[in-house]
Design a protein around this motif. Structure first.
Motif, PDB file in Angstrom:
ATOM      1  N   HIS A 110       0.808  -1.215   0.000  1.00 47.58           N
ATOM      2  CA  HIS A 110       0.000   0.000   0.000  1.00 47.58           C
ATOM      3  C   HIS A 110       0.849   1.277   0.000  1.00 47.58           C
ATOM      4  O   HIS A 110       0.306   2.373  -0.041  1.00 47.58           O
ATOM      5  CB  HIS A 110      -0.931   0.031   1.219  1.00 47.58           C
ATOM      6  CG  HIS A 110      -2.120  -0.872   1.078  1.00 47.58           C
ATOM      7  ND1 HIS A 110      -2.904  -0.900  -0.049  1.00 47.58           N
ATOM      8  CD2 HIS A 110      -2.655  -1.780   1.941  1.00 47.58           C
ATOM      9  CE1 HIS A 110      -3.877  -1.784   0.111  1.00 47.58           C
ATOM     10  NE2 HIS A 110      -3.741  -2.341   1.308  1.00 47.58           N
ATOM     11  N   ILE A 111       2.165   1.121   0.092  1.00 51.54           N
ATOM     12  CA  ILE A 111       3.043   2.291   0.141  1.00 51.54           C
ATOM     13  C   ILE A 111       3.649   2.549  -1.230  1.00 51.54           C
ATOM     14  O   ILE A 111       4.297   1.682  -1.809  1.00 51.54           O
ATOM     15  CB  ILE A 111       4.161   2.101   1.180  1.00 51.54           C
ATOM     16  CG1 ILE A 111       3.559   2.054   2.593  1.00 51.54           C
ATOM     17  CG2 ILE A 111       5.177   3.230   1.089  1.00 51.54           C
ATOM     18  CD1 ILE A 111       4.582   1.845   3.696  1.00 51.54           C
ATOM     19  N   ALA A 114      -5.943   3.756  11.073  1.00 53.68           N
ATOM     20  CA  ALA A 114      -6.754   3.150  10.012  1.00 53.68           C
ATOM     21  C   ALA A 114      -7.963   4.037   9.744  1.00 53.68           C
ATOM     22  O   ALA A 114      -8.714   4.361  10.665  1.00 53.68           O
ATOM     23  CB  ALA A 114      -7.204   1.759  10.420  1.00 53.68           C
ATOM     24  N   ILE A 115      -8.143   4.426   8.489  1.00 56.26           N
ATOM     25  CA  ILE A 115      -9.194   5.378   8.118  1.00 56.26           C
ATOM     26  C   ILE A 115     -10.278   4.666   7.314  1.00 56.26           C
ATOM     27  O   ILE A 115     -10.107   4.378   6.125  1.00 56.26           O
ATOM     28  CB  ILE A 115      -8.618   6.531   7.269  1.00 56.26           C
ATOM     29  CG1 ILE A 115      -7.344   7.099   7.894  1.00 56.26           C
ATOM     30  CG2 ILE A 115      -9.669   7.634   7.094  1.00 56.26           C
ATOM     31  CD1 ILE A 115      -6.581   8.033   6.972  1.00 56.26           C
ATOM     32  N   PRO A 116     -11.432   4.363   7.928  1.00 54.56           N
ATOM     33  CA  PRO A 116     -12.542   3.779   7.170  1.00 54.56           C
ATOM     34  C   PRO A 116     -13.199   4.858   6.317  1.00 54.56           C
ATOM     35  O   PRO A 116     -13.073   6.059   6.601  1.00 54.56           O
ATOM     36  CB  PRO A 116     -13.486   3.287   8.258  1.00 54.56           C
ATOM     37  CG  PRO A 116     -13.234   4.203   9.408  1.00 54.56           C
ATOM     38  CD  PRO A 116     -11.773   4.563   9.351  1.00 54.56           C
ATOM     39  N   CYS A 117     -13.904   4.426   5.283  1.00 50.97           N
ATOM     40  CA  CYS A 117     -14.527   5.421   4.402  1.00 50.97           C
ATOM     41  C   CYS A 117     -15.767   6.049   5.032  1.00 50.97           C
ATOM     42  O   CYS A 117     -16.134   7.180   4.712  1.00 50.97           O
ATOM     43  CB  CYS A 117     -14.871   4.801   3.042  1.00 50.97           C
ATOM     44  SG  CYS A 117     -16.287   3.654   3.084  1.00 50.97           S
ATOM     45  N   GLY A 118     -16.437   5.301   5.930  1.00 51.83           N
ATOM     46  CA  GLY A 118     -17.621   5.825   6.594  1.00 51.83           C
ATOM     47  C   GLY A 118     -18.887   5.786   5.757  1.00 51.83           C
ATOM     48  O   GLY A 118     -19.958   6.177   6.230  1.00 51.83           O
ATOM     49  N   MET A 176     -16.546  -0.825  10.928  1.00 52.85           N
ATOM     50  CA  MET A 176     -15.522   0.022  10.317  1.00 52.85           C
ATOM     51  C   MET A 176     -14.153  -0.638  10.251  1.00 52.85           C
ATOM     52  O   MET A 176     -13.330  -0.281   9.400  1.00 52.85           O
ATOM     53  CB  MET A 176     -15.430   1.345  11.067  1.00 52.85           C
ATOM     54  CG  MET A 176     -16.584   2.286  10.776  1.00 52.85           C
ATOM     55  SD  MET A 176     -16.302   3.921  11.497  1.00 52.85           S
ATOM     56  CE  MET A 176     -17.572   4.879  10.633  1.00 52.85           C
ATOM     57  N   THR A 177     -13.879  -1.615  11.114  1.00 56.93           N
ATOM     58  CA  THR A 177     -12.567  -2.264  11.093  1.00 56.93           C
ATOM     59  C   THR A 177     -12.366  -3.126   9.847  1.00 56.93           C
ATOM     60  O   THR A 177     -11.230  -3.476   9.519  1.00 56.93           O
ATOM     61  CB  THR A 177     -12.371  -3.136  12.345  1.00 56.93           C
ATOM     62  OG1 THR A 177     -13.445  -4.071  12.443  1.00 56.93           O
ATOM     63  CG2 THR A 177     -12.340  -2.269  13.598  1.00 56.93           C
ATOM     64  N   VAL A 178     -13.452  -3.482   9.172  1.00 50.90           N
ATOM     65  CA  VAL A 178     -13.324  -4.292   7.961  1.00 50.90           C
ATOM     66  C   VAL A 178     -13.832  -3.523   6.737  1.00 50.90           C
ATOM     67  O   VAL A 178     -14.278  -4.123   5.759  1.00 50.90           O
ATOM     68  CB  VAL A 178     -14.048  -5.652   8.103  1.00 50.90           C
ATOM     69  CG1 VAL A 178     -13.293  -6.552   9.065  1.00 50.90           C
ATOM     70  CG2 VAL A 178     -15.495  -5.481   8.547  1.00 50.90           C
ATOM     71  N   GLN A 197     -10.695   0.983   3.319  1.00 52.33           N
ATOM     72  CA  GLN A 197      -9.843   1.543   4.368  1.00 52.33           C
ATOM     73  C   GLN A 197      -8.498   2.013   3.831  1.00 52.33           C
ATOM     74  O   GLN A 197      -7.866   1.346   3.010  1.00 52.33           O
ATOM     75  CB  GLN A 197      -9.608   0.492   5.461  1.00 52.33           C
ATOM     76  CG  GLN A 197      -8.706   0.957   6.602  1.00 52.33           C
ATOM     77  CD  GLN A 197      -8.541  -0.126   7.648  1.00 52.33           C
ATOM     78  OE1 GLN A 197      -9.489  -0.460   8.364  1.00 52.33           O
ATOM     79  NE2 GLN A 197      -7.359  -0.699   7.741  1.00 52.33           N
ATOM     80  N   GLU A 198      -8.080   3.179   4.317  1.00 59.45           N
ATOM     81  CA  GLU A 198      -6.746   3.705   4.040  1.00 59.45           C
ATOM     82  C   GLU A 198      -6.030   3.909   5.364  1.00 59.45           C
ATOM     83  O   GLU A 198      -6.647   3.801   6.419  1.00 59.45           O
ATOM     84  CB  GLU A 198      -6.843   5.014   3.249  1.00 59.45           C
ATOM     85  CG  GLU A 198      -7.472   4.835   1.877  1.00 59.45           C
ATOM     86  CD  GLU A 198      -7.598   6.145   1.120  1.00 59.45           C
ATOM     87  OE1 GLU A 198      -7.244   6.177  -0.062  1.00 59.45           O
ATOM     88  OE2 GLU A 198      -8.065   7.139   1.734  1.00 59.45           O
ATOM     89  N   SER A 199      -4.736   4.193   5.311  1.00 59.23           N
ATOM     90  CA  SER A 199      -3.973   4.273   6.558  1.00 59.23           C
ATOM     91  C   SER A 199      -2.953   5.394   6.533  1.00 59.23           C
ATOM     92  O   SER A 199      -2.327   5.672   5.504  1.00 59.23           O
ATOM     93  CB  SER A 199      -3.252   2.946   6.832  1.00 59.23           C
ATOM     94  OG  SER A 199      -4.175   1.885   6.966  1.00 59.23           O
TER      95      SER A 199
END
Length: 346
Positions: free
Chosen positions: A50-51, A86-90, A100-102, A106-108
């Motif tokens: 992801h980087i 960890a950033i969920p889209c919401g 939200m954990t799954v 999700q981005e980080s």
């Protein structure tokens, strides 16, 4: 300003970078503490899919707001804050269902966005949009607040494993995550907590701080036999594998009792993700095996309150404090297991 930037596997540099400016919906913070974890070491050594380098690393972040972007309300310079990793889209179905954990979108921080191993960083608008910027309670230091992110992950794991009053809990792995699991299990009412590790020095270091009811050095004795002895043959109510070990996961199945719960908290290496499971044990003993993947914004808020209330002390788990310029030394301490929690103070 100075930053710690990943360029390629084995190539992490402390270098100069321009100070960032917040855009609409963003805030700029002065990073006061960004703690390290085993994931940082893995990124340093192997990178991450992801980087897209170069990327400023670091995701266990606490600091103070120094600048507010347009359209931001409710915040002002001087506010002390902790940032989710960890950033969920919401917005997706999983997020709307409270999962939200799954979140599949999700981005980080430190992966998709610039991280906290820097003197200053911009908190993305997506973090504020999901209520992921948290006020640090009075009496909680920046260093303690930086530990809220891993504690939030531990809280998610124990909620999924239903750790509760009177439980007999085994934690395999005595690193910072294992130490947090011991303390949180106690806070949730566990009757007994046993800490297991292969490394005697690391186990003794952790046990001196978190004082489990029993310790088992798996290099010196069979951990399954030891746990069964501690539990008078009944097995544990909950076994948490806080280590990236397939052997530990297989042993967890042997040391858990009837209707017990097993948390596969630590992920396995991508080239060795398969273990042997005696399905009849799961069937006849009515066992539950759960995973645990990060944390939600709500878990981060709850973790800060656990620290603030004293229910889960973390200050004494911070064994090393290093300046930004010594980030690679911090990674080395983590990789050797020579400390518990190592924090960077930019």
């Amino acid at each position: 300003m100075k930053v710690v930037r990943f360029h390629a596997p084995g190539d992490v540099r402390v270098e100069d970078a321009p100070e960032p400016t917040p855009g609409p919906g963003e805030v700029r913070i002065r990073v006061r503490n960004c703690s390290t974890c085993g994931t940082d070491v893995k990124i340093w050594r192997f990178g991450h899919h992801h980087i897209d380098p170069p990327r400023v690393m670091g995701h266990e972040i606490a600091g103070e707001i120094v600048e507010i972007g347009a359209e931001v309300t409710g915040w002002q310079p001087g506010d002390r804050v902790q940032v989710i990793a960890a950033i969920p889209c919401g917005r997706c179905d999983q997020c709307r269902r409270g999962r939200m954990t799954v979140c599949p979108n999700q981005e980080s921080i430190g992966y998709h966005y610039e991280g906290g191993f820097a003197q200053y960083m911009v908190v993305p608008a997506k973090v504020l949009a999901v209520d992921g910027l948290n006020r640090i309670p009075d009496g909680v230091s920046f260093a303690e607040a930086s530990v809220a992110e891993p504690l939030a992950c531990v809280l998610n794991g124990q909620e999924l494993a239903r750790v509760g009053e009177g439980d007999d809990v085994v934690v395999i792995g005595s690193g910072p995550i294992g130490c947090l699991h011991v303390r949180l299990a106690r806070a949730r009412g566990a009757a007994r907590v046993t800490l297991v590790d292969l490394n005697r020095d690391r186990l003794d270091l952790a046990a001196a701080l978190v004082a489990p009811d029993a310790t088992v050095c798996a290099a010196e004795t069979d951990p399954v036999d030891a746990v069964l002895k501690v539990t008078d043959g009944a097995g544990a109510d909950v076994v948490i594998t806080a280590a990236a070990s397939g052997a530990a996961q297989e042993q967890a199945l042997q040391m858990v009792g009837r209707q017990g719960r097993i948390s596969f908290f630590g992920g396995l290496p991508k080239d060795r993700p398969v273990i042997a499971v005696d399905a009849n044990l799961v069937h006849y003993r009515e066992l539950t095996i759960v995973g645990a993947n990060g944390s939600s914004p709500a878990h981060n808020k709850a973790a800060l309150q656990l620290i603030a209330s004293g229910a889960v002390p973390v200050a004494d788990l911070i064994t090393d404090r290093l300046p930004l310029e010594r980030a690679l030394d911090a990674f080395d301490i983590v990789s050797r297991g020579a400390g518990i929690k190592v924090t960077i103070e930019p």
